[in-house]
Design an enzyme around this catalytic site. Structure first.
Site, PDB file in Angstrom:
ATOM      1  N   TYR A 269     -68.184 -46.392 -38.543  1.00  0.00           N
ATOM      2  CA  TYR A 269     -67.756 -47.769 -38.276  1.00  0.00           C
ATOM      3  C   TYR A 269     -67.561 -48.606 -39.533  1.00  0.00           C
ATOM      4  CZ  TYR A 269     -68.620 -46.905 -33.364  1.00  0.00           C
ATOM      5  OH  TYR A 269     -68.565 -46.406 -32.094  1.00  0.00           O
TER       6      TYR A 269
ATOM      7  N   ASP B  14     -75.672 -34.299 -27.601  1.00  0.00           N
ATOM      8  CA  ASP B  14     -74.989 -33.866 -26.367  1.00  0.00           C
ATOM      9  C   ASP B  14     -76.004 -33.534 -25.287  1.00  0.00           C
ATOM     10  OD1 ASP B  14     -75.672 -31.913 -28.178  1.00  0.00           O
ATOM     11  OD2 ASP B  14     -74.027 -30.565 -27.716  1.00  0.00           O
TER      12      ASP B  14
ATOM     13  N   ASP C 166     -73.487 -46.018 -29.900  1.00  0.00           N
ATOM     14  CA  ASP C 166     -72.528 -46.835 -29.158  1.00  0.00           C
ATOM     15  C   ASP C 166     -72.344 -46.243 -27.760  1.00  0.00           C
ATOM     16  OD1 ASP C 166     -70.585 -48.643 -28.546  1.00  0.00           O
ATOM     17  OD2 ASP C 166     -69.101 -47.917 -29.970  1.00  0.00           O
TER      18      ASP C 166
ATOM     19  N   LYS D 160     -76.390 -35.071 -34.130  1.00  0.00           N
ATOM     20  CA  LYS D 160     -75.516 -33.900 -34.057  1.00  0.00           C
ATOM     21  C   LYS D 160     -75.688 -33.134 -35.364  1.00  0.00           C
ATOM     22  CE  LYS D 160     -72.487 -31.633 -31.621  1.00  0.00           C
ATOM     23  NZ  LYS D 160     -72.891 -30.926 -30.389  1.00  0.00           N
TER      24      LYS D 160
END
Ligand code: ATP
Length: 467
Positions: free
Chosen positions: A127, A207, A231, A174
């Site tokens: 971002y 995930d 987010d 991740k």
């Protein structure tokens, strides 16, 4: 002395829900000195590109705390959202979003009341807006993660957990794929965890975290994530407990705090006295706790729960023929101040100070040794021709061709590659055997050599520290 707070009513339903919130705060005995300022739609319309006027910035600098309604980013004005501008300007690096089941608010998990918090890194990651067209056909966004950023958000998560009486933090990353960026968050979390032995910790892949939230969200207490993952996961968590109308949030930095509802401007219902002010009221409750008004915060939260439990619901939570207006909901809540719901006891919140960065982990100023360089080349020649060019030019410079990659897949040397190539090649060079580092002169030399080859054009270089 009355506490001065910057108040930004915002756009769309903002003025309605913020005014309702101010009435509730006042009725609960809190008299703040509101410094009302503008940001968002009105600022963009008056030609302020950032959506945040200087005078608003000065006000937050002075008060250190802002309560803010949703802000519009009109299409065609400004460069980025005023919300994002504010977060970056005041380095509010921790976005905290509780997802707590409320009475009469329908969700998939009504039987088992959910109560979790997502702590999201708020200024780094994907971002930062560092984004390029690297060739006319290839776009690239930089995922920037710093050791400082990781330490800040990890400490904020632990401190917040302690202050809210929470027992366990899952760091969701991740790191199996993004070993450096997401891996840095994971390793920083594991390192700092030892300082907070009262809090249980675990790592979970993001995930799997999403999957677990859908099938067994009760297992989570605090979930810590990088910006992009947070987010998504925090929107998922709001959805699990009944949606935007009831989800509060705040952006905390070391010095400044901006409290804002999760929802947007909801133009479809703006100005009609239809909006649910609960999200904004719960956001103000977070602000009260931040400022140390724990008793008043508990009283407001309890009254809100009593109100919802009594069936007094706005149109987002009940069919319109049964729904009450924003004003009626607010009046009812105010009349319920002092009432409690024993089955919804508030947590024992404690004061929370954003932690100082520990020098132990502060970024080293020693210059790192470069032992590899990636040169990104745009070319439509075949892989064989590219390999030949790169190998022959590596003979005249002090570098070895280490490998060639296309969209991350190693295509040279490689036994087999079924990759469909795009004209964007990552050519990795390492020091010639016997040498341990690469100098800037080496890099300049190889760039010049590439420039001399027809049909090759370099567009980006990346010095690397660990080939
Ligand atoms: P923006 O462009 O500002 O994000 P939006 O309409 O795209 O606005 P939201 O404002 O977040 O997105 O709202 C999506 C929908 O959810 C709205 O259409 C509205 O009906 C509903 N909604 C959001 N907030 C509330 C609220 N506080 N009370 C009732 N309904 C709400």
């Amino acid at each position: 002395m009355t506490r001065k707070i910057t108040l930004i009513k915002g756009d769309g339903i903002g003025p309605e829900v913020v005014s309702a919130t101010c009435r509730v705060l006042e009725a609960a005995g809190l008299e703040f000195d509101w410094d009302e300022q503008v940001a968002g739609g009105k600022a963009f319309e008056s030609g302020i590109d950032s959506g945040v006027p200087e005078v608003t910035i000065a006000s937050i600098k002075d008060t250190k705390v802002a309560l803010k309604g949703p802000l519009a980013t009109p299409i065609g004005y400004g460069q980025r959202s005023a919300n994002v501008t504010l977060r970056g300007l005041f380095e509010t690096y921790a976005n905290i979003r509780p997802a707590i089941q409320l009475p009469n608010v329908k969700s998939f998990f009504q039987e088992e009341a959910l109560d979790l918090v997502v702590v999201r890194e708020n200024v780094e990651d994907l971002y930062t807006g560092i984004e390029y067209m690297q060739t006319k056909d290839v776009a690239l966004t930089l995922k920037l993660v710093s050791r400082k950023g990781c330490e800040d958000i990890v400490r904020a998560a632990f401190e917040y957990a302690r202050s809210a009486g929470r027992k366990k933090i899952h760091c969701a990353t991740k790191a199996n794929i993004m070993k450096k960026t997401e891996g840095l968050l994971k390793s920083t979390f594991e390192e700092i965890a030892s300082e907070y032995s009262d809090i249980e910790t675990d790592h979970i892949l993001i995930d799997n975290c999403a999957h677990q939230m859908a099938i067994n969200p009760k297992q989570f207490d605090v979930i810590l994530c990088s910006n992009m993952n947070g987010d998504i996961i925090s929107d998922l968590s709001s959805g699990l407990v009944g949606g935007l109308g009831v989800a509060p949030a705040c952006n905390l930095g070391r010095e400044y705090a901006i409290f804002e509802a999760v929802h947007g401007t909801a133009p479809d219902i703006a100005g009609q006295d239809l909006a649910n002010p609960s999200s904004m009221i719960l956001t103000a409750v977070m602000m009260c706790r931040h400022l140390g008004y724990f008793r008043e915060a508990d009283a407001i939260e309890q009254a809100l729960k009593v109100t919802l439990a009594s069936g007094c619901l706005t149109g987002d939570l009940t069919p319109s023929d049964k729904a009450v207006t924003t004003s009626v909901f607010t009046d009812t809540l105010i009349s319920n101040l002092g009432r409690t719901m024993p089955e919804y006891v508030e947590r024992a919140y404690q004061p929370f100070v954003m932690p100082k960065l520990q020098s132990r982990l502060a970024t080293s100023t020693d210059l790192a040794t470069v032992n590899g360089v990636d040169i990104y080349v745009e070319s439509n020649v075949s892989l064989d021709d590219l390999v030949q060019s790169m190998r022959s030019l590596s003979e005249v410079v002090d570098l070895d061709l280490h490998g060639i990659y296309n969209r991350g897949t190693k295509v040279y040397p490689a036994d087999i590659s079924l990759t469909e190539y795009i004209h964007h090649w990552q050519c990795r060079f390492s020091p010639k055997s016997g040498l341990s580092s690469i100098s800037d002169d080496d890099i300049r030399e190889v760039l010049r050599a590439i420039e001399s080859v027809e049909k090759l054009s370099w567009m980006h270089i990346e010095k690397i520290l660990d080939v």
